[in-house]
Design a protein around this motif. Structure first.
Motif, PDB file in Angstrom:
ATOM      1  N   VAL A 162     -13.244  25.002  27.520  1.00 43.70           N
ATOM      2  CA  VAL A 162     -13.715  23.726  26.985  1.00 43.70           C
ATOM      3  C   VAL A 162     -14.240  22.874  28.139  1.00 43.70           C
ATOM      4  N   HIS A 163     -15.461  22.397  27.989  1.00 41.35           N
ATOM      5  CA  HIS A 163     -16.005  21.405  28.908  1.00 41.35           C
ATOM      6  C   HIS A 163     -15.937  20.035  28.222  1.00 41.35           C
ATOM      7  N   TYR A 164     -15.909  18.997  29.039  1.00 41.93           N
ATOM      8  CA  TYR A 164     -15.744  17.647  28.505  1.00 41.93           C
ATOM      9  C   TYR A 164     -16.852  16.752  29.022  1.00 41.93           C
ATOM     10  N   GLN A 165     -17.469  15.987  28.097  1.00 41.89           N
ATOM     11  CA  GLN A 165     -18.500  15.015  28.491  1.00 41.89           C
ATOM     12  C   GLN A 165     -18.023  13.610  28.126  1.00 41.89           C
ATOM     13  N   PRO A 166     -18.007  12.702  29.106  1.00 38.97           N
ATOM     14  CA  PRO A 166     -17.512  11.349  28.838  1.00 38.97           C
ATOM     15  C   PRO A 166     -18.463  10.548  27.952  1.00 38.97           C
ATOM     16  N   ILE A 167     -17.888   9.671  27.137  1.00 39.72           N
ATOM     17  CA  ILE A 167     -18.614   8.645  26.386  1.00 39.72           C
ATOM     18  C   ILE A 167     -18.210   7.297  26.981  1.00 39.72           C
ATOM     19  N   PHE A 168     -19.177   6.506  27.417  1.00 43.83           N
ATOM     20  CA  PHE A 168     -18.916   5.306  28.202  1.00 43.83           C
ATOM     21  C   PHE A 168     -19.124   4.035  27.375  1.00 43.83           C
ATOM     22  N   ASP A 169     -18.408   2.995  27.772  1.00 43.16           N
ATOM     23  CA  ASP A 169     -18.741   1.630  27.378  1.00 43.16           C
ATOM     24  C   ASP A 169     -19.906   1.201  28.275  1.00 43.16           C
ATOM     25  N   LEU A 170     -21.101   0.978  27.690  1.00 39.72           N
ATOM     26  CA  LEU A 170     -22.289   0.718  28.499  1.00 39.72           C
ATOM     27  C   LEU A 170     -22.228  -0.617  29.221  1.00 39.72           C
ATOM     28  N   GLU A 171     -21.370  -1.517  28.775  1.00 38.82           N
ATOM     29  CA  GLU A 171     -21.262  -2.813  29.447  1.00 38.82           C
ATOM     30  C   GLU A 171     -20.376  -2.721  30.681  1.00 38.82           C
ATOM     31  N   SER A 172     -19.186  -2.115  30.536  1.00 37.43           N
ATOM     32  CA  SER A 172     -18.214  -2.094  31.636  1.00 37.43           C
ATOM     33  C   SER A 172     -18.238  -0.806  32.443  1.00 37.43           C
ATOM     34  N   GLY A 173     -18.866   0.250  31.893  1.00 37.15           N
ATOM     35  CA  GLY A 173     -18.851   1.539  32.584  1.00 37.15           C
ATOM     36  C   GLY A 173     -17.556   2.307  32.399  1.00 37.15           C
ATOM     37  N   THR A 174     -16.673   1.841  31.535  1.00 37.30           N
ATOM     38  CA  THR A 174     -15.378   2.493  31.307  1.00 37.30           C
ATOM     39  C   THR A 174     -15.560   3.743  30.444  1.00 37.30           C
ATOM     40  N   VAL A 175     -14.799   4.789  30.766  1.00 38.28           N
ATOM     41  CA  VAL A 175     -14.784   5.989  29.933  1.00 38.28           C
ATOM     42  C   VAL A 175     -13.900   5.721  28.722  1.00 38.28           C
ATOM     43  N   LEU A 176     -14.515   5.773  27.532  1.00 35.25           N
ATOM     44  CA  LEU A 176     -13.777   5.510  26.289  1.00 35.25           C
ATOM     45  C   LEU A 176     -13.276   6.786  25.642  1.00 35.25           C
ATOM     46  N   GLU A 177     -14.076   7.825  25.736  1.00 32.17           N
ATOM     47  CA  GLU A 177     -13.811   9.020  24.932  1.00 32.17           C
ATOM     48  C   GLU A 177     -14.380  10.227  25.651  1.00 32.17           C
ATOM     49  N   LEU A 178     -13.769  11.392  25.425  1.00 28.21           N
ATOM     50  CA  LEU A 178     -14.276  12.646  25.962  1.00 28.21           C
ATOM     51  C   LEU A 178     -14.653  13.554  24.800  1.00 28.21           C
ATOM     52  N   GLU A 179     -15.906  14.037  24.803  1.00 27.39           N
ATOM     53  CA  GLU A 179     -16.326  14.971  23.760  1.00 27.39           C
ATOM     54  C   GLU A 179     -16.057  16.391  24.234  1.00 27.39           C
ATOM     55  N   ALA A 180     -15.319  17.152  23.431  1.00 32.12           N
ATOM     56  CA  ALA A 180     -14.984  18.535  23.772  1.00 32.12           C
ATOM     57  C   ALA A 180     -16.146  19.435  23.369  1.00 32.12           C
ATOM     58  N   LEU A 181     -16.620  20.256  24.320  1.00 31.48           N
ATOM     59  CA  LEU A 181     -17.758  21.142  24.094  1.00 31.48           C
ATOM     60  C   LEU A 181     -17.339  22.573  24.400  1.00 31.48           C
ATOM     61  N   LEU A 182     -17.485  23.458  23.445  1.00 33.09           N
ATOM     62  CA  LEU A 182     -17.052  24.847  23.599  1.00 33.09           C
ATOM     63  C   LEU A 182     -18.038  25.617  24.462  1.00 33.09           C
ATOM     64  N   ARG A 183     -17.508  26.435  25.385  1.00 34.71           N
ATOM     65  CA  ARG A 183     -18.313  27.314  26.210  1.00 34.71           C
ATOM     66  C   ARG A 183     -17.673  28.709  26.213  1.00 34.71           C
TER      67      ARG A 183
END
Length: 871
Positions: free
Chosen positions: A636-657
């Motif tokens: 599993v690879h993970y791609q962050p989802i950010f708060d565009l205002e603060s730059g904080t990582v809110l969520e990680l999307e799990a991507l199957l490889r």
């Protein structure tokens, strides 16, 4: 000893054989060396004071007792010799690191159980351990007698005092060895120094000097030592006038104790020429008394010559650089080093000063045209990391927004040892050449009637795709071939002028329906083709064909006359990795088009390749997937989802490889469709859900990230499978991840089916406490009304709308509308596929709060994500 020594025999032998003991014995030279007078005096003294038969200094190695010294009463013969450890009381002293006192050895357990000890004739024994400075037990100092004896406290105090004297002699030996070694090291250090070193006494005379000092000053060793420093090499000023000794800082340091340092001082060589040096003089104090000084100096002649040569070369290079029409630059050896220098021509070419270009390391890549940026960034990084030449043509955007075509070439510069120092290159403006090239290409590859690409371009493009991919097609490729039904009737009844207008109109309608990866061309007559690259699925091609056919069917009006055009359309699609000739796709699409025409016109037909070939490919992937499931080859690879205002990582999307052993990662597009068709996606998806929830729960706890969420994109096959609800509950329970920290992403196309089963499935999933999000939002080509039918928490705007959000007002308006609707419905909105900083800025200005994409962070394996989250 309180217990039977035989019980400790193995442990004692292990201690005696310890490598640190043996190394210490070898270092001190106590094994197999000559007797030492100091030790003999002490053993003789012990024999006399304690009136014993024998006194011994025993050194114990790994397998024997070696007597470094021994003494006897005069009435006893010297019969002592080295003996094996099997018959030795001293080994117990060394092995236990404690004194051994025996008043009658015959009563000792060792003697009672081993007649060999009895043969020694020892009845009374007293021994103390002898240790080195580091505490290692080397041997024992002991006395022994042939008759039993009571050892008084005075006897033992005397023996201990003598043992302490032995230990002092051993430690003195250690100090002498260390001093000799240090003396050798200091001598080697002085001899190896590139600086000259001279010692000076209180009278200003040389007491010692290293070989470098003799070489620099030209003095023989026997003449310099004893000579005054001032008289030998500091007697005059640089202009030759005599220097009084009162103005000699070296003499002042040795006589008065003054420090002195100089970056540039002149000394005199013995043959009369001057030597520029860097000088450091330090006084030497011992016990608070001044004893002289030490002088350290460096010959600056080579350095000065190199600097002068470098300055001359830099002057010549500066003249050359300023006179060249091209931009010259120097880049650091590593990617992160950035530009070190760029010539003033950069301001004339792109409108930015050299200072702006060098100080802002992001600027050079930011000014690369967005369509070229990924390619140039990858080639540039590869060239630097693999130490390759760089030679590329691409577009830059100047300060005023103009597009400038440049050719950039750079080469590594190496030092004398062959190590890379930096990268030097030139950049030429080739815009005029590109404009000429584009005009010629436009004339050669443009259809004069429709303004579309022509047959020559289409055939060239097909061959280019094949050449780029080698013997096979890495990406799925599609060709759509169509012609207008009954077009001859239009030409015959309305004339060729109206026919040409109709052809132009059809071409324009088709062009407006195409995604960025597709191009339409007119082959001739009423025949058109669409080349669709990087296709995700056959269904995507069919959907595009339906849209094209619908656009063609719109009424065509000309001078009060209305026509309803129609077309027959054929589709040929290659599979990733296939060895099909790209041009054969055109033939396949052509054949399929005739099937559609024969089936009644105004239809679409999909070309069917040889079934056995397709079945074999499908079975091969299916078997490989089965092995992959058994051997746990998925990651599993993970791609962050950010708060565009603060730059904080809110969520990680799990991507199957899929990671087959020893092979590259397999793209999901290559195996997910087969896994969905065979049902293997259920087991693979279940594993993905379990692994991702476990990992994110661990990060939340270990990295103190209580707000971190996980997003999992499930296949439509999983949503329709009865086990999905149980799989979600199990994943949440086993990982201890809070349910509201899990987001299940639902494809929009699946939701648009609008069945009761879908509503029931969504209700079940919401009952788990997990959040629901619509993935790829906007690709369903439906109104937003269906959102009222379902209860979801978030929308993810499809990347197709983000690609041109900066340059397309239409896409920006769509995105803004989606955000407004989502805000009204109290839904979170995430923009997918953010590739540039400009896209991020526009999305933020439109009110989009969340985003993900390669510009923000690429998908990465768990170990890299751990480091990313930590930073």
């Amino acid at each position: 000893m309180d217990q039977d020594p035989r019980l400790d025999e193995a442990r004692i032998m292990e201690i005696l054989s310890a490598p640190n003991r043996l190394r210490e014995l070898e270092r001190l030279g106590l094994l197999d060396s000559f007797r030492v007078d100091a030790f003999d005096r002490l053993t003789n003294l012990a024999a006399r004071l304690l009136d014993v038969q024998t006194s011994l200094l025993s050194i114990i190695d790994a397998d024997r007792q070696f007597f470094k010294s021994s003494a006897h009463r005069p009435d006893k013969e010297d019969e002592v010799s080295d003996r094996p450890l099997s018959y030795s009381f001293c080994k117990y002293v060394v092995g236990t690191d404690e004194p051994l006192i025996l008043e009658d050895a015959a009563e000792h357990p060792v003697v009672q159980h081993n007649l060999g000890y009895a043969e020694l004739g020892v009845r009374a024994y007293a021994g103390f351990p002898v240790r080195s400075r580091s505490g290692v037990v080397l041997g024992s100092f002991c006395v022994l007698d042939e008759t039993p004896r009571h050892w008084s406290s005075d006897d033992l105090q005397t023996l201990r005092a003598l043992t302490d004297l032995v230990i002092d002699e051993v430690r003195l030996r250690e100090v002498m060895i260390d001093l000799a070694r240090e003396r050798e090291e200091h001598t080697a250090l002085l001899d190896g120094m590139t600086e000259g070193v001279i010692g000076v006494n209180r009278e200003g005379e040389c007491t010692f000097a290293n070989p470098t000092a003799f070489t620099i000053l030209g003095w023989p060793e026997d003449e310099l030592r004893g000579s005054t420093i001032h008289g030998a090499f500091h007697h005059c000023y640089p202009n030759g006038e005599p220097r009084p000794i009162s103005d000699c800082p070296i003499t002042a340091a040795s006589v008065n104790g003054d420090d002195f340092q100089s970056e540039s001082l002149t000394l005199w060589h013995r043959d009369g020429h001057t030597i520029p040096v860097q000088l450091d003089v330090r006084p030497i104090h011992i016990d608070g008394q001044l004893h002289g000084a030490v002088v350290v100096f460096t010959d600056l002649r080579e350095r000065i010559a190199s600097q002068e040569a470098l300055q001359a070369a830099e002057s010549r290079l500066e003249i050359l650089v300023n006179e060249m029409p091209a931009v010259t630059f120097i880049h650091g050896r590593a990617v992160e080093d950035g530009l070190i220098f760029i010539s003033p021509q950069i301001e004339w070419m792109l409108g930015y000063s050299p200072d702006e270009w060098v100080s802002n390391r992001q600027l050079p890549m930011q000014r690369v045209h967005p369509d070229d940026r990924d390619r140039i960034s990858a080639v540039h990084r590869t060239a630097i990391e693999q130490e390759l030449d760089f030679d590329e043509e691409y577009r830059k955007i100047s300060r005023n927004g103009a597009v400038v075509w440049v050719q950039t070439r750079s080469r590594l510069v190496y030092d004398a040892d062959g190590k890379p120092l930096y990268r030097m290159g030139i950049m030429n403006d080739i815009s005029h050449l590109k404009r000429l090239e584009q005009r010629l290409e436009s004339q050669a590859y443009t259809d004069s009637v429709t303004g579309l690409r022509n047959r020559a371009w289409f055939i060239k493009q097909l061959h280019g795709v094949g050449d780029a991919n080698g013997s096979g097609l890495k990406d799925r490729l599609a060709v759509i071939f169509f012609d207008l039904d009954d077009f001859k009737v239009v030409n015959d009844s309305l004339g060729h002028q109206v026919g040409d207008i109709l052809l132009w109109t059809i071409g324009d309608r088709v062009r407006q329906e195409l995604p960025p990866t597709a191009t339409v061309a007119r082959l001739g007559g009423d025949e058109f083709t669409v080349l669709f690259e990087s296709v995700s699925s056959t269904e995507e091609v069919q959907e595009l064909a339906e849209r094209i056919l619908h656009a063609i069917r719109q009424p065509f009006e000309y001078e009060g006359r209305s026509l309803l055009p129609a077309a027959s359309m054929g589709i040929a699609v290659s599979e990733p990795g296939s060895t099909v000739d790209p041009e054969s796709l055109l033939t396949g699409a052509d054949l399929a088009m005739y099937d559609a025409k024969y089936a009644g016109k105004n239809k679409i037909a999909l070309f069917q390749p040889h079934m056995s070939s397709r079945m074999w490919d499908r079975m091969s992937i299916e078997l490989a997937l089965r092995r992959a499931i058994e051997n746990e080859e998925f990651v599993v690879h993970y791609q962050p989802i950010f708060d565009l205002e603060s730059g904080t990582v809110l969520e990680l999307e799990a991507l199957l490889r899929w990671q087959p052993p020893g092979e590259p990662l397999v793209s999901p597009g290559d195996f997910i469709p087969v896994a969905e068709q065979t049902g293997q996606i259920i087991e693979i998806g279940r594993w993905t859900l379990l692994e991702a929830t476990r990992q994110v729960a661990a990060w939340r706890q270990e990295l103190d990230l209580p707000e971190l969420r996980l997003a999992v994109n499930l296949s439509s096959v999983q949503y329709e499978h009865p086990s999905l609800y149980r799989d979600v509950i199990r994943a949440l329970e086993e990982s201890d991840l809070p349910a509201d920290r899990l987001t299940l992403e639902i494809t929009e196309s699946w939701m648009l089916r609008g069945t009761d089963e879908i509503i029931e499935t969504l209700a079940d999933l919401r009952s788990t406490g997990a959040r629901l999000a619509i993935d790829d939002f906007g690709t369903g080509f439906s109104s937003l009304g269906y959102l009222r039918q379902y209860t979801v928490d978030a929308l993810k705007i499809d990347r197709s709308f983000i690609e041109d959000v900066v340059v397309s007002p239409g896409d920006a308006a769509i995105v803004q509308s989606v955000i407004a609707v989502a805000r009204t419905l109290n839904l979170d909105v995430t923009a997918e596929g953010i590739e540039t900083g400009e896209q991020e800025e526009v999305l933020r200005s439109l009110g989009c709060h969340h985003g993900q994409g390669f510009y923000l962070a690429r998908p990465m394996p768990a170990e890299n994500m751990t480091e990313f989250l930590t930073q």
